[in-house]
Design a protein around this motif. Structure first.
Motif, PDB file in Angstrom:
ATOM      1  N   GLY A   1       2.484   8.693  -4.031  1.00  0.00           N
ATOM      2  CA  GLY A   1       3.677   8.033  -4.550  1.00  0.00           C
ATOM      3  C   GLY A   1       3.521   7.648  -6.011  1.00  0.00           C
ATOM      4  O   GLY A   1       2.416   7.633  -6.555  1.00  0.00           O
ATOM      5  N   GLN A   2       4.627   7.323  -6.641  1.00  0.00           N
ATOM      6  CA  GLN A   2       4.640   6.806  -8.004  1.00  0.00           C
ATOM      7  C   GLN A   2       4.674   5.280  -7.934  1.00  0.00           C
ATOM      8  O   GLN A   2       5.455   4.710  -7.162  1.00  0.00           O
ATOM      9  CB  GLN A   2       5.879   7.302  -8.764  1.00  0.00           C
ATOM     10  CG  GLN A   2       6.012   8.803  -8.818  1.00  0.00           C
ATOM     11  CD  GLN A   2       4.986   9.434  -9.738  1.00  0.00           C
ATOM     12  OE1 GLN A   2       4.465   8.776 -10.633  1.00  0.00           O
ATOM     13  NE2 GLN A   2       4.706  10.707  -9.523  1.00  0.00           N
ATOM     14  N   ALA A   3       3.830   4.613  -8.718  1.00  0.00           N
ATOM     15  CA  ALA A   3       3.778   3.151  -8.667  1.00  0.00           C
ATOM     16  C   ALA A   3       3.320   2.589  -9.990  1.00  0.00           C
ATOM     17  O   ALA A   3       2.524   3.207 -10.706  1.00  0.00           O
ATOM     18  CB  ALA A   3       2.845   2.686  -7.546  1.00  0.00           C
ATOM     19  N   LEU A   4       3.818   1.401 -10.299  1.00  0.00           N
ATOM     20  CA  LEU A   4       3.439   0.661 -11.487  1.00  0.00           C
ATOM     21  C   LEU A   4       2.925  -0.713 -11.083  1.00  0.00           C
ATOM     22  O   LEU A   4       3.459  -1.333 -10.154  1.00  0.00           O
ATOM     23  CB  LEU A   4       4.638   0.448 -12.418  1.00  0.00           C
ATOM     24  CG  LEU A   4       5.255   1.665 -13.086  1.00  0.00           C
ATOM     25  CD1 LEU A   4       6.562   1.264 -13.756  1.00  0.00           C
ATOM     26  CD2 LEU A   4       4.299   2.260 -14.102  1.00  0.00           C
TER      27      LEU A   4
ATOM     28  N   VAL B   1      -1.186  -0.759  -5.849  1.00  0.00           N
ATOM     29  CA  VAL B   1      -0.730   0.366  -6.675  1.00  0.00           C
ATOM     30  C   VAL B   1      -1.656   1.565  -6.493  1.00  0.00           C
ATOM     31  O   VAL B   1      -1.198   2.706  -6.319  1.00  0.00           O
ATOM     32  CB  VAL B   1      -0.642  -0.062  -8.153  1.00  0.00           C
ATOM     33  CG1 VAL B   1      -0.442   1.144  -9.058  1.00  0.00           C
ATOM     34  CG2 VAL B   1       0.495  -1.062  -8.340  1.00  0.00           C
ATOM     35  N   ASP B   2      -2.954   1.337  -6.512  1.00  0.00           N
ATOM     36  CA  ASP B   2      -3.915   2.434  -6.327  1.00  0.00           C
ATOM     37  C   ASP B   2      -3.715   3.117  -4.977  1.00  0.00           C
ATOM     38  O   ASP B   2      -3.776   4.341  -4.868  1.00  0.00           O
ATOM     39  CB  ASP B   2      -5.341   1.907  -6.445  1.00  0.00           C
ATOM     40  CG  ASP B   2      -5.713   1.494  -7.856  1.00  0.00           C
ATOM     41  OD1 ASP B   2      -4.962   1.853  -8.793  1.00  0.00           O
ATOM     42  OD2 ASP B   2      -6.733   0.799  -8.027  1.00  0.00           O
ATOM     43  N   HIS B   3      -3.505   2.316  -3.940  1.00  0.00           N
ATOM     44  CA  HIS B   3      -3.302   2.875  -2.601  1.00  0.00           C
ATOM     45  C   HIS B   3      -2.041   3.729  -2.562  1.00  0.00           C
ATOM     46  O   HIS B   3      -2.030   4.830  -1.977  1.00  0.00           O
ATOM     47  CB  HIS B   3      -3.215   1.734  -1.592  1.00  0.00           C
ATOM     48  CG  HIS B   3      -3.423   2.144  -0.169  1.00  0.00           C
ATOM     49  ND1 HIS B   3      -2.470   2.840   0.543  1.00  0.00           N
ATOM     50  CD2 HIS B   3      -4.467   1.957   0.679  1.00  0.00           C
ATOM     51  CE1 HIS B   3      -2.919   3.056   1.781  1.00  0.00           C
ATOM     52  NE2 HIS B   3      -4.133   2.531   1.883  1.00  0.00           N
ATOM     53  N   THR B   4      -0.973   3.251  -3.188  1.00  0.00           N
ATOM     54  CA  THR B   4       0.289   3.996  -3.220  1.00  0.00           C
ATOM     55  C   THR B   4       0.114   5.332  -3.926  1.00  0.00           C
ATOM     56  O   THR B   4       0.594   6.370  -3.457  1.00  0.00           O
ATOM     57  CB  THR B   4       1.370   3.165  -3.929  1.00  0.00           C
ATOM     58  OG1 THR B   4       1.548   1.930  -3.227  1.00  0.00           O
ATOM     59  CG2 THR B   4       2.692   3.897  -3.980  1.00  0.00           C
TER      60      THR B   4
ATOM     61  N   PRO C   1       0.787  -1.233   0.000  1.00  0.00           N
ATOM     62  CA  PRO C   1       0.000   0.000   0.000  1.00  0.00           C
ATOM     63  C   PRO C   1       0.818   1.281   0.000  1.00  0.00           C
ATOM     64  O   PRO C   1       0.255   2.370   0.047  1.00  0.00           O
ATOM     65  CB  PRO C   1      -0.847  -0.120   1.271  1.00  0.00           C
ATOM     66  CG  PRO C   1      -0.123  -1.090   2.139  1.00  0.00           C
ATOM     67  CD  PRO C   1       0.585  -2.036   1.220  1.00  0.00           C
ATOM     68  N   GLY C   2       2.150   1.178  -0.033  1.00  0.00           N
ATOM     69  CA  GLY C   2       2.958   2.329  -0.399  1.00  0.00           C
ATOM     70  C   GLY C   2       3.509   3.198   0.708  1.00  0.00           C
ATOM     71  O   GLY C   2       3.956   4.310   0.449  1.00  0.00           O
ATOM     72  N   ARG C   3       3.592   2.696   1.936  1.00  0.00           N
ATOM     73  CA  ARG C   3       4.060   3.571   3.009  1.00  0.00           C
ATOM     74  C   ARG C   3       5.507   4.009   2.802  1.00  0.00           C
ATOM     75  O   ARG C   3       5.862   5.157   3.106  1.00  0.00           O
ATOM     76  CB  ARG C   3       3.895   2.880   4.370  1.00  0.00           C
ATOM     77  CG  ARG C   3       4.917   1.799   4.674  1.00  0.00           C
ATOM     78  CD  ARG C   3       4.612   1.004   5.942  1.00  0.00           C
ATOM     79  NE  ARG C   3       5.731   0.157   6.346  1.00  0.00           N
ATOM     80  CZ  ARG C   3       6.048  -0.996   5.766  1.00  0.00           C
ATOM     81  NH1 ARG C   3       5.321  -1.448   4.753  1.00  0.00           N
ATOM     82  NH2 ARG C   3       7.075  -1.705   6.202  1.00  0.00           N
ATOM     83  N   LEU C   4       6.349   3.128   2.270  1.00  0.00           N
ATOM     84  CA  LEU C   4       7.761   3.471   2.085  1.00  0.00           C
ATOM     85  C   LEU C   4       7.946   4.406   0.901  1.00  0.00           C
ATOM     86  O   LEU C   4       8.747   5.342   0.959  1.00  0.00           O
ATOM     87  CB  LEU C   4       8.585   2.197   1.901  1.00  0.00           C
ATOM     88  CG  LEU C   4       8.446   1.159   3.015  1.00  0.00           C
ATOM     89  CD1 LEU C   4       9.299  -0.059   2.703  1.00  0.00           C
ATOM     90  CD2 LEU C   4       8.828   1.747   4.365  1.00  0.00           C
TER      91      LEU C   4
ATOM     92  N   ASP D   1       4.188  -3.310  -7.825  1.00  0.00           N
ATOM     93  CA  ASP D   1       3.441  -4.355  -7.152  1.00  0.00           C
ATOM     94  C   ASP D   1       2.523  -5.002  -8.178  1.00  0.00           C
ATOM     95  O   ASP D   1       2.041  -4.333  -9.105  1.00  0.00           O
ATOM     96  CB  ASP D   1       2.611  -3.783  -5.991  1.00  0.00           C
ATOM     97  CG  ASP D   1       2.304  -4.836  -4.929  1.00  0.00           C
ATOM     98  OD1 ASP D   1       2.892  -4.761  -3.836  1.00  0.00           O
ATOM     99  OD2 ASP D   1       1.475  -5.736  -5.200  1.00  0.00           O
ATOM    100  N   VAL D   2       2.264  -6.295  -8.010  1.00  0.00           N
ATOM    101  CA  VAL D   2       1.378  -7.000  -8.932  1.00  0.00           C
ATOM    102  C   VAL D   2      -0.090  -6.781  -8.594  1.00  0.00           C
ATOM    103  O   VAL D   2      -0.968  -7.170  -9.360  1.00  0.00           O
ATOM    104  CB  VAL D   2       1.692  -8.510  -8.964  1.00  0.00           C
ATOM    105  CG1 VAL D   2       3.076  -8.749  -9.554  1.00  0.00           C
ATOM    106  CG2 VAL D   2       1.590  -9.123  -7.571  1.00  0.00           C
TER     107      VAL D   2
END
Length: 236
Positions: free
Chosen positions: A101-104, A93-96, A69-72, A87-88
């Motif tokens: 944050g940036q996420a794929l 990814v949506d939470h991040t 969920p993107g805390r880091l 993350d798969v």
């Protein structure tokens, strides 16, 4: 390198539901019924003191593999660092992204931006177990890092080296599809880390960590030039 298909658990309701609510219970379950509790509440909270101490060690642009969920990612972004989470799980990814944050939505084994140029790769929260093949994961991580780049991995708090087919399950016995996973203690990870230089190991808050530095030059590479480049490659 071809893009791998989504892993079987990525659509599992127990995981997505846990991330939506920010709490468990959520477990990895082996075929013999053994359960490993997953720390959903900690993952969905802000980075804690132990996390922040780990992030203080990061060098250059940071790739958080299995960012959850993107805390880091959010903590590093708040520090003004160049950071990308992968993350798969679409829910992860949506939470991040909601945290800023940036996420794929990618597997670590998929083509990724900045291959061979990342300063640090993170494998936190048991993500040394991804794919159930520790040596293969370390080899892939070495190809993602710049020469001399840093891998920071969180290991199991006990001396263990096991691979198993597991399911995600919750208290209501909703079960996702099976997938391969590994659990590694520090000694086991170091046995697999041939071709890496040891850069440190430590314990804090009941958690254990290993830092490894890549030795070999990487062959690839598009650099992680900027946040804008990373953002433009976000998967839907």
């Amino acid at each position: 390198m071809t893009t791998s298909p989504p892993l079987p658990w990525t659509g599992a309701d127990p995981y997505a539901a846990a991330l939506r609510t920010g709490r468990g219970p959520l477990f990895l379950r082996r075929a013999d019924g053994w359960l490993l509790p997953l720390e959903v509440e900690r993952w969905c909270a802000r980075a804690d003191q132990v996390d922040r101490q780990v992030l203080d060690r990061c060098e250059g642009a940071v790739l958080d593999v299995g960012c959850g969920p993107g805390r880091l990612v959010a903590e590093l972004a708040g520090r003004g660092r160049t950071v990308l989470g992968i993350d798969v799980s679409a829910a992860a990814v949506d939470h991040t992204v909601r945290l800023g944050g940036q996420a794929l939505r990618r597997s670590v084994f998929d083509p990724l931006p900045g291959e061979g140029r990342w300063g640090t790769v993170l494998l936190m929260d048991g993500n040394v177990g991804i794919g159930g093949d520790p040596r293969g994961l370390l080899d892939r991580t070495a190809r993602l890092l710049a020469p001399g780049g840093l891998l920071i991995a969180e290991t199991a708090p006990v001396d263990v080296d096991e691979r198993a087919r597991v399911h995600l399950t919750d208290a209501h016995e909703a079960v996702g599809a099976p997938f391969l996973w590994a659990r590694l203690g520090t000694a086991a990870l170091l046995r697999y880390a041939r071709g890496w230089e040891r850069a440190g190991q430590w314990a804090a808050g009941g958690r254990r960590f290993v830092a490894l530095r890549s030795r070999k030059a990487s062959s690839s590479a598009e650099p992680p030039k900027s946040t804008a480049v990373i953002s433009s490659q976000r998967a839907g």
